[in-house]
Write a protein that holds these residues in place. Structure first.
Motif, PDB file in Angstrom:
ATOM      1  N   ASP A 169       1.492  -0.661   0.180  1.00  0.00           N
ATOM      2  CA  ASP A 169       0.128   0.246   0.382  1.00  0.00           C
ATOM      3  C   ASP A 169       0.761   1.243  -0.034  1.00  0.00           C
ATOM      4  OD1 ASP A 169      -2.555   1.131   0.216  1.00  0.00           O
ATOM      5  OD2 ASP A 169      -2.184   0.839   2.306  1.00  0.00           O
ATOM      6  N   GLY A 170       1.992   1.027  -1.219  1.00  0.00           N
ATOM      7  CA  GLY A 170       2.814   2.309  -0.933  1.00  0.00           C
ATOM      8  C   GLY A 170       3.204   2.721   0.051  1.00  0.00           C
ATOM      9  N   LYS A 171       3.707   1.560   1.069  1.00  0.00           N
ATOM     10  CA  LYS A 171       4.848   2.182   1.957  1.00  0.00           C
ATOM     11  C   LYS A 171       5.843   0.636   2.635  1.00  0.00           C
ATOM     12  CE  LYS A 171       5.427   2.080   6.925  1.00  0.00           C
ATOM     13  NZ  LYS A 171       6.440   3.964   7.473  1.00  0.00           N
ATOM     14  N   ALA A 172       7.008   0.596   1.941  1.00  0.00           N
ATOM     15  CA  ALA A 172       8.213   0.187   2.154  1.00  0.00           C
ATOM     16  C   ALA A 172       8.087  -0.176   3.826  1.00  0.00           C
ATOM     17  CB  ALA A 172       9.577   0.714   2.504  1.00  0.00           C
ATOM     18  N   TYR A 173       8.336  -2.072   4.271  1.00  0.00           N
ATOM     19  CA  TYR A 173       8.678  -2.755   5.497  1.00  0.00           C
ATOM     20  C   TYR A 173      10.067  -3.243   5.209  1.00  0.00           C
ATOM     21  CZ  TYR A 173       3.679  -1.413   5.734  1.00  0.00           C
ATOM     22  OH  TYR A 173       2.736  -0.718   6.126  1.00  0.00           O
ATOM     23  N   ALA A 174      10.504  -3.977   6.681  1.00  0.00           N
ATOM     24  CA  ALA A 174      11.615  -4.679   6.973  1.00  0.00           C
ATOM     25  C   ALA A 174      11.510  -5.468   7.463  1.00  0.00           C
ATOM     26  CB  ALA A 174      13.042  -3.330   6.844  1.00  0.00           C
ATOM     27  N   LEU A 175      11.721  -6.825   6.975  1.00  0.00           N
ATOM     28  CA  LEU A 175      11.848  -7.864   8.640  1.00  0.00           C
ATOM     29  C   LEU A 175      13.220  -8.968   8.068  1.00  0.00           C
ATOM     30  CD1 LEU A 175       8.342  -7.694   7.020  1.00  0.00           C
ATOM     31  CD2 LEU A 175       8.012  -9.245   8.684  1.00  0.00           C
TER      32      LEU A 175
ATOM     33  N   ARG B 224       2.395 -10.068  10.078  1.00  0.00           N
ATOM     34  CA  ARG B 224       1.644  -8.687   9.440  1.00  0.00           C
ATOM     35  C   ARG B 224       3.846  -8.690   9.038  1.00  0.00           C
ATOM     36  NH1 ARG B 224      -1.773  -9.559  14.180  1.00  0.00           N
ATOM     37  NH2 ARG B 224      -0.413  -8.206  15.792  1.00  0.00           N
ATOM     38  N   LEU B 225       3.277  -7.266   8.756  1.00  0.00           N
ATOM     39  CA  LEU B 225       3.889  -6.808   8.605  1.00  0.00           C
ATOM     40  C   LEU B 225       4.903  -5.431   8.998  1.00  0.00           C
ATOM     41  CD1 LEU B 225       4.119  -6.200   4.306  1.00  0.00           C
ATOM     42  CD2 LEU B 225       5.404  -7.113   4.922  1.00  0.00           C
ATOM     43  N   THR B 226       3.668  -5.229  10.283  1.00  0.00           N
ATOM     44  CA  THR B 226       4.054  -3.826  10.902  1.00  0.00           C
ATOM     45  C   THR B 226       4.618  -4.162  12.087  1.00  0.00           C
ATOM     46  OG1 THR B 226       1.556  -4.142  11.786  1.00  0.00           O
ATOM     47  CG2 THR B 226       1.343  -2.503  10.184  1.00  0.00           C
ATOM     48  N   ASP B 227       4.261  -5.704  12.749  1.00  0.00           N
ATOM     49  CA  ASP B 227       4.985  -5.777  13.825  1.00  0.00           C
ATOM     50  C   ASP B 227       5.843  -7.379  13.778  1.00  0.00           C
ATOM     51  OD1 ASP B 227       2.800  -7.659  13.805  1.00  0.00           O
ATOM     52  OD2 ASP B 227       1.600  -6.715  15.858  1.00  0.00           O
ATOM     53  N   GLY B 228       5.314  -7.850  12.273  1.00  0.00           N
ATOM     54  CA  GLY B 228       6.168  -9.506  12.219  1.00  0.00           C
ATOM     55  C   GLY B 228       5.394 -10.500  12.947  1.00  0.00           C
ATOM     56  N   LYS B 229       4.496  -9.880  13.640  1.00  0.00           N
ATOM     57  CA  LYS B 229       3.574 -11.243  14.303  1.00  0.00           C
ATOM     58  C   LYS B 229       2.853 -12.507  12.929  1.00  0.00           C
ATOM     59  CE  LYS B 229       2.937  -9.805  18.650  1.00  0.00           C
ATOM     60  NZ  LYS B 229       3.457 -10.983  20.042  1.00  0.00           N
ATOM     61  N   LEU B 230       2.969 -13.152  13.594  1.00  0.00           N
ATOM     62  CA  LEU B 230       2.629 -14.721  13.169  1.00  0.00           C
ATOM     63  C   LEU B 230       1.178 -14.832  12.814  1.00  0.00           C
ATOM     64  CD1 LEU B 230       2.907 -17.356  10.936  1.00  0.00           C
ATOM     65  CD2 LEU B 230       2.792 -18.219  13.498  1.00  0.00           C
ATOM     66  N   ALA B 231      -0.323 -14.358  11.835  1.00  0.00           N
ATOM     67  CA  ALA B 231      -0.758 -14.159  11.584  1.00  0.00           C
ATOM     68  C   ALA B 231      -1.721 -15.284  10.550  1.00  0.00           C
ATOM     69  CB  ALA B 231      -1.499 -12.592  10.711  1.00  0.00           C
ATOM     70  N   ALA B 232      -1.392 -15.240  10.049  1.00  0.00           N
ATOM     71  CA  ALA B 232      -1.521 -17.295   9.911  1.00  0.00           C
ATOM     72  C   ALA B 232      -0.596 -18.267   9.183  1.00  0.00           C
ATOM     73  CB  ALA B 232      -2.770 -16.654   8.701  1.00  0.00           C
TER      74      ALA B 232
ATOM     75  N   CYS C  23      -0.200 -18.982  15.788  1.00  0.00           N
ATOM     76  CA  CYS C  23      -1.156 -18.104  15.673  1.00  0.00           C
ATOM     77  C   CYS C  23      -0.782 -17.007  16.922  1.00  0.00           C
ATOM     78  CB  CYS C  23      -2.275 -17.519  14.192  1.00  0.00           C
ATOM     79  SG  CYS C  23      -2.158 -18.359  13.004  1.00  0.00           S
ATOM     80  N   GLY C  24      -0.354 -16.015  16.179  1.00  0.00           N
ATOM     81  CA  GLY C  24      -0.047 -15.020  17.823  1.00  0.00           C
ATOM     82  C   GLY C  24       1.009 -14.952  18.596  1.00  0.00           C
TER      83      GLY C  24
ATOM     84  N   THR D 142      10.704  -6.772  12.930  1.00  0.00           N
ATOM     85  CA  THR D 142      10.955  -6.024  12.315  1.00  0.00           C
ATOM     86  C   THR D 142      11.672  -4.272  12.435  1.00  0.00           C
ATOM     87  OG1 THR D 142       9.464  -5.116  13.639  1.00  0.00           O
ATOM     88  CG2 THR D 142       8.452  -6.593  12.270  1.00  0.00           C
ATOM     89  N   TYR D 143      11.975  -3.401  11.269  1.00  0.00           N
ATOM     90  CA  TYR D 143      13.100  -2.839  10.956  1.00  0.00           C
ATOM     91  C   TYR D 143      12.505  -1.752  11.282  1.00  0.00           C
ATOM     92  CZ  TYR D 143      16.187  -6.592  11.466  1.00  0.00           C
ATOM     93  OH  TYR D 143      17.083  -7.950  12.007  1.00  0.00           O
TER      94      TYR D 143
END
Length: 440
Positions: free
Chosen positions: A71-77, A109-117, A128-129, A135-136
């Protein structure tokens, strides 16, 4: 060998005496240990246009990163699935805001690295969870993606506090090159700020074909804020070396230098009109350096920056930017000039000579000489600033959570043992195992 046998005599070689003046890096212990770079800083990783919804793998300070755009934003894990160690950069995006491992569909999840599924364990997966990947922090500046590599759990510093101030406050146009290179990042950084190499190593570069260079200088190092500057105190355009002869960088086809003036903007002589943005910075010297390895070379009409991004002990990423502080249609003129010639002459053949030297440098041991005051000043700066950064990170680290005292379980009353006649099943002898009928 039995106890009655004797070991063969071994020859011990005497320790080789240390040569006079031989030096190591023990005077800068943190610098000596920083083969994979300094943590606690922002590093440019790649051009923003290179990051898409398909994750890509990069390594910074020895940390393997998977970088993806959503959605236009870069993420790093962290580029490793905790299940079986498969790189997440080999995966893809199955759901918005996530990245999925290609092996079993573990989705984070890209925002916090949590296992979502976990796709192959169904919607009610109990894991999960309970797991996550690191994340960085990510920012985008100057057309590049920057990632913060933390020391511990400290929050990221402001990227604008780390960037050169003139890049934050002024508009300009950027031309640049990002290239993975061999050699340790410290060799690349020291080469960039090195006082003596440009006058000799680059004498054959096409970029210097019509530009004069001094033969040697007397230089001092001046600190100013986060930066140290090389200041040209005396400039000598030619010299007579006793018993050898005369040496000069002057040539009949090169521009004649103004030997009556010493310029602190550029190193090819005085005389050119200086861009007003560059002039307003009042740099003490034309070459400056700051942590974690950012070189700035100020010329009259542009500023050249180099960022030395550590990959590992033996490789680094070279990020070279040429910034011209112009606006409007003048941007088109600079960009055409950069793509047509400068990129190949300056960030190509000229910078390629630096790449060659960095790749073959083997130090320590080393024997320094007078112009190497630039190197020792840089190491002193790095040693001092990183010690302060580590102290700040340690001070931030929260105390480990105090766990409540564990309550002792109360003993549970057990039923009294029944008489053998009552506890034995019909048809089974006492002391026998019902499943097999064997005795103990």
């Amino acid at each position: 060998m039995t106890g009655a046998e004797a070991s063969e005599p071994t020859m011990t070689l005497p320790e080789r005496p240390r040569a006079a003046g031989r030096q190591d890096w023990t005077a800068w212990p943190r610098y000596d240990e920083a083969g994979s770079g300094y943590r606690g800083y922002w590093y440019p990783v790649t051009w923003s246009s290179h990051i898409t919804k398909d994750p890509k793998s990069y390594t910074v300070c020895g940390e393997k990163l998977a970088i993806i755009r959503d959605d236009g934003k870069a993420y790093a894990l962290h580029d490793r699935c905790p299940h079986r160690g498969v790189p997440l950069s080999e995966g893809d995006q199955q759901f918005p805001g996530t990245v999925s491992c290609p092996y079993h569909g573990w989705t984070f999840r890209l925002t916090d690295g949590k296992l979502a599924a976990v796709i192959t364990d169904g919607p009610d997966s109990k894991i999960c969870g309970k797991l996550s990947v690191q994340t960085y922090p990510v920012q985008e500046r100057l057309g590049m993606v920057w990632v913060y590599i933390p020391i511990g759990s400290e929050p990221a510093t402001s990227i604008d506090d780390q960037l050169p101030l003139e890049l934050v406050e002024n508009e300009g146009i950027v031309g640049g090159r990002i290239q993975r290179r061999g050699g340790n990042w410290r060799f690349a950084c020291e080469n960039g700020f090195d006082e003596g190499h440009a006058k000799y190593l680059h004498r054959t570069s096409l970029w210097r074909l019509f530009k004069p260079m001094p033969t040697w200088n007397i230089t001092s190092i001046v600190p100013d804020g986060r930066w140290i500057y090389r200041v040209q105190d005396e400039v000598y355009w030619e010299a007579d070396f006793p018993g050898v002869g005369k040496w000069t960088n002057k040539r009949w086809w090169k521009k004649k230098p103004d030997e009556g003036k010493i310029s602190q903007i550029g190193n090819t002589g005085a005389g050119l009109k200086v861009n007003p943005v560059i002039a307003a910075q009042n740099f003490p010297g034309f070459a400056s350096l700051s942590m974690p390895g950012v070189l700035r070379i100020a010329y009259p009409t542009f500023i050249h920056y180099e960022f030395y991004v550590p990959v590992d002990e033996d490789n680094h990423q070279y990020v070279g930017l040429m910034v011209n502080f112009v606006t409007g249609v003048k941007k088109l003129g600079f960009y055409a000039k950069y793509l047509g010639a400068i990129r190949w002459l300056f960030h190509g053949q000229f910078s390629g000579q630096d790449e060659w030297m960095v790749r073959v440098t083997d130090a320590p041991p080393e024997k320094l000489y007078r112009p190497d005051v630039s190197l020792t000043a840089w190491r002193n700066l790095a040693e001092r600033e990183y010690a302060e950064k580590i102290a700040a990170a340690v001070a931030y680290a929260p105390d480990p959570p105090v766990r409540a005292a564990r309550e002792h379980r109360k003993p549970v009353a057990r039923n009294p043992v029944a008489p053998a006649s009552e506890a034995t099943a019909p048809g089974v002898e006492a002391g026998a195992t019902p499943a097999t009928g064997t005795t103990e």
